[in-house]
Design an enzyme around this catalytic site. Structure first.
Site, PDB file in Angstrom:
ATOM      1  CB  SER A 148      31.200  30.978 -80.883  1.00 51.13           C
ATOM      2  OG  SER A 148      32.252  30.045 -81.016  1.00 51.13           O
ATOM      3  CE1 TYR A 204      37.449  29.163 -85.245  1.00 50.86           C
ATOM      4  CE2 TYR A 204      35.895  28.361 -83.597  1.00 50.86           C
ATOM      5  CZ  TYR A 204      36.874  29.257 -83.992  1.00 50.86           C
ATOM      6  OH  TYR A 204      37.272  30.236 -83.133  1.00 50.86           O
ATOM      7  CB  THR A 207      36.781  31.726 -87.828  1.00 50.68           C
ATOM      8  OG1 THR A 207      35.815  32.542 -87.153  1.00 50.68           O
ATOM      9  CG2 THR A 207      38.143  31.993 -87.220  1.00 50.68           C
ATOM     10  CE  LYS A 216      36.105  36.708 -85.393  1.00 50.06           C
ATOM     11  NZ  LYS A 216      37.259  35.897 -84.954  1.00 50.06           N
ATOM     12  CG  HIS A 248      41.087  34.042 -83.117  1.00 50.64           C
ATOM     13  ND1 HIS A 248      40.388  33.412 -84.120  1.00 50.64           N
ATOM     14  CD2 HIS A 248      40.707  33.440 -81.965  1.00 50.64           C
ATOM     15  CE1 HIS A 248      39.631  32.458 -83.590  1.00 50.64           C
ATOM     16  NE2 HIS A 248      39.810  32.454 -82.279  1.00 50.64           N
TER      17      HIS A 248
END
Length: 348
Positions: free
Chosen positions: A106, A130, A156, A219, A243
């Protein structure tokens, strides 16, 4: 206590993690309807097992974007692993490498990309991104990930703003002082407002493509329309995801949305799914409905909370054993034999 199934790890984590950490990992948005529906939707799907199929030799390997993994379960991107275990994402990376599967690290890791990479050299890793208001920071992250040997970039798409997670609001959730979002420390100093960029559009996939040669996986897709746009914009993979029910409440369960997305892409890109996978039989259902692989989020954190790298390996091994057994009992000796004929779609 014998750890027999994933709910045993969940019970352990709930008992022993600090309340704020448990609540953060467990949280769904608003009433948690979608979070819970992710699990319940699997329970509504029924198998159509075939008999007398010679399942004496089983092959549960598969490939994702050309890389072989030992079985079709990877580790989804989740933030702040040090809340679950002191070594954080380094333990996650080591467990994934030991089990020969994919770990998606992440943006919100509590270890740097360099630490994650050094912890498990040679492991199959993708990096989840992100896009932030500070585009230079996002650009630097993408280039660092590629230079460190990460093999995919996971964008994402479902977080222009953070969903309302009531327990986090009540608890005033924040990381303990000794933990940092390691990859973004300087970027957060630049952005005094929310660092997430809510202006991101499909055109930003072209921007990402200009930065990297890595395959791009998107995603957060839940609809036919967005699946078609993803293919049109040249991504290599789609993760059907809501999520973990942490963003828009009362959207579809991911296993239900999977069918629509798979039909829309018609084999042009690989499709994966996360959310709600708690048993090996859930993995089999997801593959029968067209997923190439599933990714687990919360169960990986429960494994870390139990015993770090070893606990996460236990979680993965249980899923692996259950998946193999479910396949055999359904009459499939290899992943290539799994198809929609194995499930009753009328129950969806």
């Amino acid at each position: 206590m014998a750890m027999v199934c994933l709910s045993d790890f969940e019970a352990y984590a709930k008992k022993y993690l600090p309340k704020m950490a448990w609540d953060y990992f467990a949280a769904g948005a608003d009433d948690c309807t979608t979070r819970d529906e992710n699990i319940l939707a699997y329970k509504r799907i029924r198998f159509r097992p075939r008999m007398l199929r010679d399942v004496s030799v089983m092959d549960i390997r598969t490939k994702i974007l050309g890389s072989e993994i030992s079985f079709p379960v990877g580790i989804a991107p989740t933030g702040f692993h040090q809340l679950a275990w002191p070594d954080g994402e380094k333990s996650t990376a080591r467990a994934a490498r030991t089990m020969n599967t994919c770990y998606i690290a992440s943006t919100y890791s509590t270890c740097t990309l360099e630490e994650i990479s050094a912890a498990a050299p040679g492991g199959l890793r993708w990096f989840q991104l992100y896009i932030h208001r500070n585009r230079a920071a996002s650009q630097q992250l993408v280039r660092r990930a590629e230079a460190l040997g990460f093999q995919g970039l996971v964008l994402t798409a479902d977080l222009p703003y953070t969903g309302k997670r009531r327990d986090d609001v009540r608890n005033g959730f924040r990381l303990p002082p000794h933990m940092k979002v390691k990859n973004l420390e300087r970027a957060f100093e630049v952005c005094k407002v929310s660092p997430l960029d809510p202006s991101v559009t499909w055109n930003d996939i072209y921007w990402l493509r200009s930065l990297t040669r890595l395959p791009i996986i998107i995603k957060g897709i839940l609809t036919r329309e967005d699946a078609e746009l993803a293919v049109k914009h040249g991504v290599q993979g789609i993760i059907v995801s809501n999520h973990g029910g942490r963003q828009l409440d009362e959207g579809p369960a991911t296993i239900d949305a999977l069918v629509e997305v798979v039909e829309a892409v018609r084999g042009r890109v690989e499709v994966y799914v996360d959310g709600g996978v708690r048993k090996g039989s859930d993995v089999l259902k997801a593959l029968a409905l067209g997923a190439k692989c599933v990714f687990i989020g919360r169960p990986a954190l429960w494994g870390l909370a139990y015993k770090g790298e070893e606990g996460l390996q236990d979680v993965l091994r249980i899923l692996q054993d259950e998946f193999c057994l479910s396949m055999a009992l359904a009459g499939c000796a290899s992943v290539s034999e799994i198809g929609q004929h194995l499930v009753q779609l009328s129950k969806l």
